[in-house]
Design a protein around this motif. Structure first.
Motif, mmCIF file in Angstrom:
data_model
loop_
_atom_site.group_PDB
_atom_site.id
_atom_site.type_symbol
_atom_site.label_atom_id
_atom_site.label_comp_id
_atom_site.label_asym_id
_atom_site.label_seq_id
_atom_site.Cartn_x
_atom_site.Cartn_y
_atom_site.Cartn_z
ATOM 1 N N SER A 49 -7.353 11.708 -34.980
ATOM 2 C CA SER A 49 -7.182 10.941 -33.751
ATOM 3 C C SER A 49 -8.463 11.042 -32.931
ATOM 4 O O SER A 49 -9.330 11.851 -33.236
ATOM 5 N N SER A 78 -4.853 6.899 -32.509
ATOM 6 C CA SER A 78 -5.011 7.139 -33.941
ATOM 7 C C SER A 78 -4.611 5.874 -34.678
ATOM 8 O O SER A 78 -3.639 5.213 -34.302
ATOM 9 N N PRO A 99 -1.336 11.507 -31.364
ATOM 10 C CA PRO A 99 -1.882 11.389 -29.998
ATOM 11 C C PRO A 99 -0.858 11.772 -28.925
ATOM 12 O O PRO A 99 -1.198 12.451 -27.949
#
Length: 168
Positions: A51, A86, A93
């Motif tokens: 991410s 992400s 996230p």
């Protein structure tokens, strides 16, 4: 304003719009009050889960969201704003953002986008409570394996019961 500056700003908006469009999940945070070490720690954990975190001007975020077709996000883009996103992991996230919001009371989750749909803070919290990808795979594998394991126990119990001779 010169055409070169306008072109540079348009390029930034295009990049942010592309990130918003390709992201599985976007979490909007207010990072005001975090130290450089805390932000570095957040970025490191996000990187480990595939991410990213980007700090972007709110005007660029508004224009990028409009360009991609996300309406109603303007209220999220106020104050010091960063996005966690992400392309591959829907949960990471939100999970990492919530974890850091719990550790550092200065970090605030604002809302976000989950698979192309605007998400409220409550929906981000619900998403964050899900296990990560490996945890979900483990849960599914366990659920698939359970009937086979139970059947094996029954077969074993029947086989052990036949070996014993009834008492007279």
């Amino acid at each position: 304003m010169s055409e070169a500056i306008i072109a540079e700003k348009a390029k930034v908006v295009d990049e942010v719009a592309e990130n918003l469009k390709n992201a599985a999940t976007v979490v909007v945070i207010d990072y005001r009050g975090l130290t450089v070490d805390q932000v570095t720690q957040l970025r490191k954990e996000l990187r480990e889960s595939d991410s990213k975190m980007e700090v972007v001007k709110n005007t660029y975020l508004r224009r990028a969201a409009d360009k991609v077709g996300y309406e109603g996000l303007d209220e999220l883009f106020t104050g010091p704003t960063a996005i966690l996103y992400s392309e591959s992991d829907v949960v990471a996230p939100a999970r990492i953002g919530k974890k850091f919001a719990g550790q550092f009371e200065t970090l605030k989750l604002k809302g976000g986008i989950i698979q192309g749909e605007q998400a409220s803070l409550e929906e981000i919290d619900q998403l964050a409570s899900l296990p990560d990808r490996d945890g979900l795979i483990s849960m599914i594998a366990s659920a698939i394996q359970a009937p086979v394991r139970d059947f094996a126990y029954v077969v074993k119990a029947v086989a052990e019961g036949k070996d014993e001779e009834p008492a007279a």
